[in-house]
Design a protein around this motif. Structure first.
Motif, PDB file in Angstrom:
ATOM      1  N   THR A 158      51.574  60.736   4.859  1.00 52.12           N
ATOM      2  CA  THR A 158      50.740  59.532   4.789  1.00 52.12           C
ATOM      3  C   THR A 158      49.989  59.306   6.090  1.00 52.12           C
ATOM      4  O   THR A 158      48.781  59.030   6.078  1.00 52.12           O
ATOM      5  CB  THR A 158      51.624  58.299   4.471  1.00 52.12           C
ATOM      6  N   ILE A 159      50.671  59.446   7.210  1.00 51.05           N
ATOM      7  CA  ILE A 159      50.037  59.221   8.512  1.00 51.05           C
ATOM      8  C   ILE A 159      49.003  60.312   8.791  1.00 51.05           C
ATOM      9  O   ILE A 159      47.920  60.027   9.307  1.00 51.05           O
ATOM     10  CB  ILE A 159      51.095  59.124   9.637  1.00 51.05           C
ATOM     11  N   LYS A 160      49.299  61.571   8.432  1.00 54.83           N
ATOM     12  CA  LYS A 160      48.315  62.656   8.593  1.00 54.83           C
ATOM     13  C   LYS A 160      47.050  62.344   7.809  1.00 54.83           C
ATOM     14  O   LYS A 160      45.945  62.503   8.312  1.00 54.83           O
ATOM     15  CB  LYS A 160      48.884  63.997   8.106  1.00 54.83           C
ATOM     16  N   THR A 161      47.227  61.913   6.565  1.00 52.37           N
ATOM     17  CA  THR A 161      46.086  61.598   5.711  1.00 52.37           C
ATOM     18  C   THR A 161      45.269  60.448   6.301  1.00 52.37           C
ATOM     19  O   THR A 161      44.032  60.499   6.339  1.00 52.37           O
ATOM     20  CB  THR A 161      46.571  61.245   4.290  1.00 52.37           C
ATOM     21  N   LEU A 162      45.943  59.428   6.771  1.00 51.49           N
ATOM     22  CA  LEU A 162      45.268  58.274   7.366  1.00 51.49           C
ATOM     23  C   LEU A 162      44.452  58.683   8.582  1.00 51.49           C
ATOM     24  O   LEU A 162      43.260  58.375   8.674  1.00 51.49           O
ATOM     25  CB  LEU A 162      46.292  57.203   7.755  1.00 51.49           C
ATOM     26  N   ILE A 220      51.452  57.120  21.217  1.00 47.77           N
ATOM     27  CA  ILE A 220      51.086  55.884  20.525  1.00 47.77           C
ATOM     28  C   ILE A 220      52.288  55.355  19.768  1.00 47.77           C
ATOM     29  O   ILE A 220      52.536  54.167  19.733  1.00 47.77           O
ATOM     30  CB  ILE A 220      49.896  56.125  19.575  1.00 47.77           C
ATOM     31  N   GLY A 221      53.043  56.266  19.141  1.00 52.40           N
ATOM     32  CA  GLY A 221      54.250  55.866  18.454  1.00 52.40           C
ATOM     33  C   GLY A 221      54.421  56.569  17.133  1.00 52.40           C
ATOM     34  O   GLY A 221      53.804  57.599  16.871  1.00 52.40           O
ATOM     35  N   GLY A 222      55.259  55.978  16.299  1.00 56.88           N
ATOM     36  CA  GLY A 222      55.556  56.537  14.993  1.00 56.88           C
ATOM     37  C   GLY A 222      54.788  55.823  13.894  1.00 56.88           C
ATOM     38  O   GLY A 222      53.767  55.178  14.138  1.00 56.88           O
ATOM     39  N   MET A 227      50.630  52.368  11.554  1.00 58.89           N
ATOM     40  CA  MET A 227      50.249  51.471  10.458  1.00 58.89           C
ATOM     41  C   MET A 227      49.847  50.098  10.996  1.00 58.89           C
ATOM     42  O   MET A 227      48.893  49.492  10.509  1.00 58.89           O
ATOM     43  CB  MET A 227      51.378  51.343   9.438  1.00 58.89           C
ATOM     44  N   SER A 228      50.543  49.598  12.013  1.00 57.79           N
ATOM     45  CA  SER A 228      50.171  48.314  12.615  1.00 57.79           C
ATOM     46  C   SER A 228      48.783  48.381  13.233  1.00 57.79           C
ATOM     47  O   SER A 228      47.960  47.486  13.037  1.00 57.79           O
ATOM     48  CB  SER A 228      51.183  47.906  13.693  1.00 57.79           C
ATOM     49  N   ASN A 233      42.488  48.700  14.702  1.00 53.29           N
ATOM     50  CA  ASN A 233      42.339  49.337  16.009  1.00 53.29           C
ATOM     51  C   ASN A 233      42.336  50.857  15.984  1.00 53.29           C
ATOM     52  O   ASN A 233      42.237  51.471  17.032  1.00 53.29           O
ATOM     53  CB  ASN A 233      43.429  48.846  16.955  1.00 53.29           C
ATOM     54  N   LEU A 234      42.443  51.484  14.821  1.00 55.28           N
ATOM     55  CA  LEU A 234      42.357  52.946  14.797  1.00 55.28           C
ATOM     56  C   LEU A 234      40.916  53.422  14.651  1.00 55.28           C
ATOM     57  O   LEU A 234      40.615  54.563  14.905  1.00 55.28           O
ATOM     58  CB  LEU A 234      43.192  53.517  13.637  1.00 55.28           C
TER      59      LEU A 234
END
Length: 182
Positions: free
Chosen positions: A26-30, A75-77, A82-83, A89-90
């Motif tokens: 999910t994070i890769k896709t985002l 940056i984090g996990g 997601m935050s 901010n991304l």
């Protein structure tokens, strides 16, 4: 931790992942959807994956993946990414372009040279391109591309960005918006 430092050196956006982790996917896709130049290391496919995972945990990541670095800064996990995304901010730098426009190509090249990985929207390759062009014109973009946004603010077109670059303020704007990291 030295192995992690080496793996993130000289790369704008790095993600440590595991190939079967749904949150990692999910994070890769985002991140990829923003046009980021993402380098992914799958820990379960690396010969030194366990060592890297231990190093990530020593940095305070629990769970160890996904772990995202931008400009060599952790940056984090998943929660942090997601935050940031929900806060908007991304999307630190966004450029609306057309694939056949030489000025658009020049602006994209300038951002990449400065170390930014802007989200690129090619109006002539998007089914909503005409709608986006009308919206950009309503903001005063004439011609409608390239249209550059940094930190959610409309910066302008080619001449505006070149002026900012020449007077030295473009790079600082990108740093302040976290589009590039020193």
């Amino acid at each position: 931790m030295e192995s992690v430092k080496k793996m993130v050196a000289e790369k704008p956006v790095v993600m440590f992942s595991k190939s079967k982790c749904c949150m990692c996917h999910t994070i890769k896709t985002l991140i990829s959807s923003f046009g980021a130049n993402l380098t992914v290391y799958e820990l379960d496919e690396l010969p030194n994956g366990l060592q890297v995972e231990r190093a990530l945990m020593m940095l305070g990541l629990r769970p160890s993946v996904p772990a995202v670095f931008i400009g060599q800064e952790l940056i984090g996990g998943a929660n942090e990414i997601m935050s940031l995304h929900l806060e908007g901010n991304l999307r630190a730098a966004v450029i609306f372009t057309k694939s056949s426009c030489c000025m658009c190509h020049s602006i994209k090249a300038l951002f990449y040279e400065l170390g930014a990985s802007p989200a690129i929207h090619e109006l002539d390759q998007d089914s909503r391109g005409n709608e986006m062009a009308l919206a950009l014109r309503s903001l005063g973009c004439n011609p409608c591309v390239p249209a550059i946004f940094i930190g959610g603010n409309f910066i302008g077109s080619t001449k505006d960005v070149i002026s900012l670059h020449v007077n030295g303020s473009l790079k600082q704007m990108l740093i302040n918006a976290k589009a590039i990291w020193l």
